[in-house]
Design a protein around this motif. Structure first.
Motif, PDB file in Angstrom:
ATOM      1  N   HIS A  62      77.939  28.663  79.673  1.00 31.34           N
ATOM      2  CA  HIS A  62      76.679  29.247  79.204  1.00 31.34           C
ATOM      3  C   HIS A  62      75.645  28.147  78.910  1.00 31.34           C
ATOM      4  O   HIS A  62      74.484  28.258  79.298  1.00 31.34           O
ATOM      5  N   ILE A  63      76.082  27.092  78.240  1.00 27.25           N
ATOM      6  CA  ILE A  63      75.173  25.984  77.918  1.00 27.25           C
ATOM      7  C   ILE A  63      74.686  25.313  79.200  1.00 27.25           C
ATOM      8  O   ILE A  63      73.489  25.022  79.345  1.00 27.25           O
ATOM      9  N   LEU A  64      75.596  25.057  80.134  1.00 24.73           N
ATOM     10  CA  LEU A  64      75.194  24.411  81.391  1.00 24.73           C
ATOM     11  C   LEU A  64      74.184  25.259  82.161  1.00 24.73           C
ATOM     12  O   LEU A  64      73.233  24.730  82.736  1.00 24.73           O
ATOM     13  N   GLN A  65      74.391  26.580  82.156  1.00 26.17           N
ATOM     14  CA  GLN A  65      73.434  27.462  82.835  1.00 26.17           C
ATOM     15  C   GLN A  65      72.069  27.394  82.164  1.00 26.17           C
ATOM     16  O   GLN A  65      71.037  27.317  82.836  1.00 26.17           O
ATOM     17  N   GLN A  66      72.055  27.401  80.829  1.00 20.54           N
ATOM     18  CA  GLN A  66      70.779  27.312  80.117  1.00 20.54           C
ATOM     19  C   GLN A  66      70.111  25.955  80.346  1.00 20.54           C
ATOM     20  O   GLN A  66      68.890  25.881  80.458  1.00 20.54           O
ATOM     21  N   LEU A  67      70.906  24.895  80.379  1.00 20.37           N
ATOM     22  CA  LEU A  67      70.336  23.570  80.666  1.00 20.37           C
ATOM     23  C   LEU A  67      69.740  23.541  82.069  1.00 20.37           C
ATOM     24  O   LEU A  67      68.651  22.993  82.283  1.00 20.37           O
ATOM     25  N   HIS A  68      70.460  24.125  83.024  1.00 20.62           N
ATOM     26  CA  HIS A  68      69.970  24.184  84.401  1.00 20.62           C
ATOM     27  C   HIS A  68      68.656  24.954  84.478  1.00 20.62           C
ATOM     28  O   HIS A  68      67.740  24.574  85.217  1.00 20.62           O
ATOM     29  N   ASP A  69      68.542  26.034  83.702  1.00 21.19           N
ATOM     30  CA  ASP A  69      67.325  26.851  83.685  1.00 21.19           C
ATOM     31  C   ASP A  69      66.267  26.292  82.741  1.00 21.19           C
ATOM     32  O   ASP A  69      65.215  26.897  82.576  1.00 21.19           O
ATOM     33  N   ASN A  70      66.570  25.166  82.097  1.00 16.93           N
ATOM     34  CA  ASN A  70      65.675  24.510  81.138  1.00 16.93           C
ATOM     35  C   ASN A  70      65.323  25.448  79.978  1.00 16.93           C
ATOM     36  O   ASN A  70      64.181  25.488  79.513  1.00 16.93           O
ATOM     37  N   PHE A  72      67.754  25.780  77.218  1.00 17.27           N
ATOM     38  CA  PHE A  72      68.696  25.526  76.130  1.00 17.27           C
ATOM     39  C   PHE A  72      67.977  25.053  74.877  1.00 17.27           C
ATOM     40  O   PHE A  72      67.094  24.215  74.918  1.00 17.27           O
ATOM     41  N   SER A  73      68.390  25.619  73.752  1.00 20.99           N
ATOM     42  CA  SER A  73      67.894  25.219  72.444  1.00 20.99           C
ATOM     43  C   SER A  73      69.094  25.150  71.513  1.00 20.99           C
ATOM     44  O   SER A  73      69.831  26.135  71.371  1.00 20.99           O
ATOM     45  N   ILE A  74      69.298  24.010  70.878  1.00 21.77           N
ATOM     46  CA  ILE A  74      70.419  23.862  69.956  1.00 21.77           C
ATOM     47  C   ILE A  74      70.265  24.832  68.783  1.00 21.77           C
ATOM     48  O   ILE A  74      71.253  25.388  68.300  1.00 21.77           O
ATOM     49  N   PHE A  75      69.042  25.055  68.342  1.00 20.30           N
ATOM     50  CA  PHE A  75      68.795  26.001  67.258  1.00 20.30           C
ATOM     51  C   PHE A  75      69.213  27.408  67.669  1.00 20.30           C
ATOM     52  O   PHE A  75      69.908  28.109  66.928  1.00 20.30           O
ATOM     53  N   ASP A  76      68.803  27.842  68.866  1.00 18.65           N
ATOM     54  CA  ASP A  76      69.181  29.167  69.351  1.00 18.65           C
ATOM     55  C   ASP A  76      70.693  29.281  69.537  1.00 18.65           C
ATOM     56  O   ASP A  76      71.286  30.317  69.261  1.00 18.65           O
ATOM     57  N   PHE A  77      71.317  28.196  70.017  1.00 17.62           N
ATOM     58  CA  PHE A  77      72.762  28.189  70.213  1.00 17.62           C
ATOM     59  C   PHE A  77      73.487  28.470  68.896  1.00 17.62           C
ATOM     60  O   PHE A  77      74.320  29.363  68.812  1.00 17.62           O
ATOM     61  N   TYR A  78      73.157  27.696  67.864  1.00 17.91           N
ATOM     62  CA  TYR A  78      73.829  27.893  66.573  1.00 17.91           C
ATOM     63  C   TYR A  78      73.407  29.198  65.902  1.00 17.91           C
ATOM     64  O   TYR A  78      74.203  29.831  65.211  1.00 17.91           O
ATOM     65  N   SER A  79      72.197  29.617  66.118  1.00 22.40           N
ATOM     66  CA  SER A  79      71.741  30.892  65.571  1.00 22.40           C
ATOM     67  C   SER A  79      72.570  32.045  66.144  1.00 22.40           C
ATOM     68  O   SER A  79      72.992  32.946  65.414  1.00 22.40           O
ATOM     69  N   ARG A  80      72.824  32.007  67.457  1.00 18.83           N
ATOM     70  CA  ARG A  80      73.664  33.041  68.075  1.00 18.83           C
ATOM     71  C   ARG A  80      75.091  32.980  67.542  1.00 18.83           C
ATOM     72  O   ARG A  80      75.721  34.003  67.309  1.00 18.83           O
ATOM     73  N   ARG A  81      75.627  31.775  67.373  1.00 18.29           N
ATOM     74  CA  ARG A  81      77.000  31.635  66.831  1.00 18.29           C
ATOM     75  C   ARG A  81      77.073  32.248  65.436  1.00 18.29           C
ATOM     76  O   ARG A  81      78.020  32.964  65.118  1.00 18.29           O
ATOM     77  N   ILE A  82      76.089  31.963  64.603  1.00 15.88           N
ATOM     78  CA  ILE A  82      76.075  32.489  63.234  1.00 15.88           C
ATOM     79  C   ILE A  82      75.972  34.006  63.246  1.00 15.88           C
ATOM     80  O   ILE A  82      76.712  34.689  62.531  1.00 15.88           O
TER      81      ILE A  82
END
Length: 171
Positions: A62-70, A72-82
């Motif tokens: 999921h992270i690699l796909q978001q990075l590829h699509d430009n 990715f946000s670390i804030f959004d990543f952890y927000s979704r985990r929470i």
């Protein structure tokens, strides 16, 4: 339902892998069986490693796909985990507190409350702080808790049998 990056949940479903969900379910089930009935599945704790590897694979993809699509946000990543993990965490902690209020002694219930309040709910909660209980707790946590025995009381189960690792118990 919209994800934080604006894509719909329906668009995300094309990546859903029921086979991977099945593997994760088998991993979780092996851990549950090990904790409830350790002699039935002695190697059941390997399910934790399997679950983490599969989850890491999915999250990395999921992270690699978001990075590829430009996107990715670390804030959004952890927000979704929470948003995903905390509701279940809160439910489990409240359930533990409710059961503790009924099933534990005042001292053990107080210790449980300290663990929950301190965010240390994953540490051994059934011992009375004695290090001697740690090996038994690590080997058979559910059985140790259900037995209603803390380190200060007894090292045997409620049926009178000694727990492995306890004085007089199997090694």
């Amino acid at each position: 339902m919209l994800e934080s990056d604006g894509s719909s949940a329906k668009a995300m479903q094309h990546n859903y892998r029921p086979d991977i969900d099945g593997l994760r379910a088998v991993a979780v089930l092996s851990v549950v069986i090990f904790h409830a009935f350790p002699t039935w599945l002695p190697g059941g704790l390997v399910g934790v490693d399997i679950f983490f590897v599969i989850s890491g694979y999915l999250i990395s993809g999921h992270i690699l796909q978001q990075l590829h699509d430009n996107k990715f946000s670390i804030f959004d990543f952890y927000s979704r985990r929470i948003r995903r993990i905390f509701p279940a965490l809160i439910l489990v902690l409240l359930f533990c507190l409710a059961v503790g209020a009924v099933a534990l002694s005042a001292a053990d219930n107080r210790e449980l409350g300290e663990h929950v309040a301190g965010g240390r709910a994953s540490l051994p909660i059934c011992s009375s702080g004695s290090k001697s209980a740690a090996p038994r707790m690590a080997a058979f946590p559910i059985r140790f808790c259900i037995s209603g025995r803390s380190a200060s009381r007894s090292s045997s189960t409620s049926s009178g049998r000694s727990l492995p690792g306890s004085p007089g118990g199997a090694a």
